[in-house]
Design a protein around this motif. Structure first.
Motif, PDB file in Angstrom:
ATOM      1  N   ASP A  26      48.701  14.287 -21.763  1.00 42.04           N
ATOM      2  CA  ASP A  26      47.511  13.824 -22.489  1.00 42.04           C
ATOM      3  C   ASP A  26      47.780  12.384 -22.904  1.00 42.04           C
ATOM      4  N   ALA A  29      51.827  12.807 -27.125  1.00 36.19           N
ATOM      5  CA  ALA A  29      52.422  14.115 -27.422  1.00 36.19           C
ATOM      6  C   ALA A  29      52.055  14.502 -28.856  1.00 36.19           C
ATOM      7  N   ILE A  31      53.441  16.897 -32.113  1.00 37.30           N
ATOM      8  CA  ILE A  31      54.567  17.642 -32.683  1.00 37.30           C
ATOM      9  C   ILE A  31      54.140  18.283 -34.001  1.00 37.30           C
ATOM     10  N   PRO A  33      55.789  19.113 -37.182  1.00 42.94           N
ATOM     11  CA  PRO A  33      57.100  18.852 -37.790  1.00 42.94           C
ATOM     12  C   PRO A  33      57.650  20.057 -38.548  1.00 42.94           C
TER      13      PRO A  33
ATOM     14  N   GLN B  37      49.914  17.942 -41.615  1.00 43.72           N
ATOM     15  CA  GLN B  37      49.409  17.259 -40.423  1.00 43.72           C
ATOM     16  C   GLN B  37      50.384  17.405 -39.255  1.00 43.72           C
ATOM     17  N   GLN B  38      49.855  17.216 -38.059  1.00 46.50           N
ATOM     18  CA  GLN B  38      50.729  17.153 -36.899  1.00 46.50           C
ATOM     19  C   GLN B  38      50.980  15.684 -36.554  1.00 46.50           C
ATOM     20  N   LEU B  39      52.117  15.452 -35.887  1.00 42.79           N
ATOM     21  CA  LEU B  39      52.514  14.086 -35.552  1.00 42.79           C
ATOM     22  C   LEU B  39      52.167  13.791 -34.091  1.00 42.79           C
ATOM     23  N   VAL B  40      51.459  12.693 -33.862  1.00 45.47           N
ATOM     24  CA  VAL B  40      51.106  12.285 -32.499  1.00 45.47           C
ATOM     25  C   VAL B  40      51.975  11.089 -32.108  1.00 45.47           C
ATOM     26  N   ALA B  76      42.365   8.256 -28.810  1.00 44.40           N
ATOM     27  CA  ALA B  76      41.980   9.280 -27.831  1.00 44.40           C
ATOM     28  C   ALA B  76      42.543  10.655 -28.185  1.00 44.40           C
ATOM     29  N   MET B  77      43.532  10.700 -29.082  1.00 46.04           N
ATOM     30  CA  MET B  77      44.059  11.985 -29.564  1.00 46.04           C
ATOM     31  C   MET B  77      43.399  12.381 -30.884  1.00 46.04           C
ATOM     32  N   VAL B 138      47.440  13.860 -37.231  1.00 47.35           N
ATOM     33  CA  VAL B 138      46.163  14.483 -36.919  1.00 47.35           C
ATOM     34  C   VAL B 138      46.119  15.873 -37.555  1.00 47.35           C
ATOM     35  N   LYS B 143      42.565  17.765 -33.318  1.00 45.39           N
ATOM     36  CA  LYS B 143      43.157  16.992 -32.228  1.00 45.39           C
ATOM     37  C   LYS B 143      42.207  16.998 -31.039  1.00 45.39           C
ATOM     38  N   ARG B 144      42.194  15.884 -30.298  1.00 51.19           N
ATOM     39  CA  ARG B 144      41.198  15.700 -29.240  1.00 51.19           C
ATOM     40  C   ARG B 144      41.889  15.747 -27.876  1.00 51.19           C
ATOM     41  N   LEU B 145      42.055  16.958 -27.356  1.00 53.10           N
ATOM     42  CA  LEU B 145      42.754  17.135 -26.085  1.00 53.10           C
ATOM     43  C   LEU B 145      41.802  16.961 -24.911  1.00 53.10           C
ATOM     44  N   ARG B 146      42.373  16.590 -23.761  1.00 49.25           N
ATOM     45  CA  ARG B 146      41.539  16.433 -22.562  1.00 49.25           C
ATOM     46  C   ARG B 146      41.308  17.779 -21.880  1.00 49.25           C
ATOM     47  N   LEU B 207      38.638  14.392 -25.261  1.00 50.68           N
ATOM     48  CA  LEU B 207      38.634  12.925 -25.329  1.00 50.68           C
ATOM     49  C   LEU B 207      39.779  12.281 -24.549  1.00 50.68           C
TER      50      LEU B 207
END
Lengths: 325, 325
Positions: A26, A29, A31, A33, B37-40, B76-77, B138, B143-146, B207
């Protein structure tokens, strides 16, 4: 370079860490945490004919070595490896298959630490440039900063110093025997992540890896911790097969050449005893090479050699020798 | 290159995010992740004379552009920018001061998003190679996955397409007027992070950014989501000052040139209405350009042009035109 097929060849079939929400495939990435740990991030770039040469290293060796340098940074922070990302720039003369071989060399080392490849980028260039960024986790109370040395601490190093530099010298002399101990230390150095686990019970360790040479790393610790130290030349561990070297050459290899992925640090005298006991069981050599001084104005690293004390600068030069001082 | 003075010049005096436990100045950075949150993580490398040229770009422009490309990936994520790290390889012909100018160009953009520089590496090379790795956060449900496009979705893009490519064409023609709208879109593109905030209430958006060209991105979405789509050529938004271009050239700019940091995505028809309302208030143009088809065997992107439907491949070529189909 056909990026599509390259990604297809190196994309992991599954991720070892459940914290990888989205790996390769994508725009980035993702993660999740680990709540109880802090995230450590380190990065290193290596360039063809500056940090490595394809004359005496395979593509696999190149990949292995760049990741090893990064893992050495994670070890120096006291952290456990988790993931890595890779950016490769290469000329048309490097085939897709050779790029995959670089990745395979990394994977060999990464797999031994259960690391996941989670992203990267490939571009064209006229020189091979490989950047690796690694991610590790550390307990917030067990991070190993270079700023925590204290007066009265012992200064220690792991393993022998100068081995990688000596291996490089052998390579320059045309000795391409990859099973030679020193050449192996140069081409396929093992990062000291074993030290991290073995010393996990110790509260405070000030730590650097020796990638830029002992003199440079000691000065970094002195500056960051605002302390001075005194190192004893005779206590710096030298591999028995290197003791025949001339004084000037040995001095350069031990003090300034670097690229050894050993660790240098300071801790209390009591903790050093415990570290040495733990490490002996784990087969890790730990040598005391000096002490942190009480006087901490103007952070300075001194070296004591044959009864002469002088100032050791970042480049390994010794200034103002004053006998018997 | 004097790494010590370079680091001294670019090291932040303080960090904007309290989650930065340790920034620049140790073997690695340490982050205390945000639990909710998640880490991008995204990364992009740009190489001199491949991705940029110092003939028409300043060192500040180079830094700005590499970071902008990375931020476009974060957008885009669907993520908010937090930190960045920078690896620069350069020849002796590039001075320390010029390296600092690259970093200043990045800082200008980074500051506008309150991002912290937390690490990096500098090395020698014979060509300027700049790698940036960015970190964002995010909400796990936003989260905006393809991979989340669904049959019945509308396909949309932000802004106008082909502007960056057209700006590059003007530069090649010798027009170096940096205030020209299209040249600005090429040299100092604004990543679409404004779209992230403006659409934060929408649950599902598939996205991508348009960095590799619309055709490539649409095919990526089709493959990842296992869907087919039909795009209408006439609905692809073209800047009024580009409509004079010849058919073939315009087609190339809109479908395959890329380097536009606009976003392309899919969402339900109802959500698109809401997105358009929100975006209109925020001054973001959002155009519907097609739909996701019900038939999802063998993911394919079709384009409808002057009543002729053909298959649009990743490179922007149109295959098997079948009139009136």
């Amino acid at each position: 370079m056909d990026e599509f097929n390259f990604i297809k060849a190196i994309k992991p079939k599954y991720y070892k860490h459940s914290s990888v929400v989205k790996g390769i495939g994508d725009d980035g990435a993702i993660i999740q945490p680990n709540y109880s740990q802090q995230l450590v991030i380190a990065t290193d770039t290596m360039v063809e004919n500056i940090h490595f040469s394809l004359e005496y290293m395979s593509f696999e060796d190149v990949g292995y070595r760049v990741l090893a340098a990064n893992l050495s940074d994670l070890a120096a922070m006291g952290s456990q490896p988790l993931y890595y990302i890779v950016n490769i720039s290469s000329s048309n003369q490097v085939s897709n298959q050779e790029l995959v071989r670089i990745m395979n060399g990394m994977k060999e080392l990464a797999d031994s630490y259960k690391m996941d490849l989670i992203g990267g980028d490939t571009t064209s260039s006229n020189q091979l440039v490989v950047t690796v960024t690694v991610f590790g986790q550390v307990d917030q109370n067990k991070k190993r900063l270079r700023s925590v040395a204290k007066p009265g601490d012992s200064v220690f190093v792991t393993g022998y110093l100068g081995e990688s530099g000596y291996g490089f010298k052998l390579l320059q002399l045309g000795d391409y025997q990859h099973h030679n101990h020193f050449i192996k230390q140069h081409i396929r150095p093992r990062p000291r992540l074993d030290f991290v686990n073995t010393t996990a019970t110790i509260d405070r360790i000030c730590l650097n890896d020796v990638s830029d040479g002992l003199s440079s790393e000691l000065n970094e610790i002195a500056d960051a911790s605002n302390v001075s130290m005194l190192i004893n030349w005779e206590d710096i561990p030298v591999h028995p097969d290197m003791t025949y070297l001339e004084g000037f050459e040995l001095e350069k290899l031990l003090l300034s050449t670097g690229e050894d992925f050993q660790l240098v640090g300071t801790c209390s005298q009591n903790d050093l005893k415990q570290i040495q006991i733990n490490c002996q069981h784990a087969g890790i050599k730990v040598s005391k090479i000096g002490k942190v001084l009480d006087n901490n104005h103007d952070p300075t690293v001194y070296i004591n050699k044959n009864g002469t004390k002088s100032r050791l600068d970042s480049q390994g030069y010794q200034h103002g020798k004053c006998k018997g001082d």
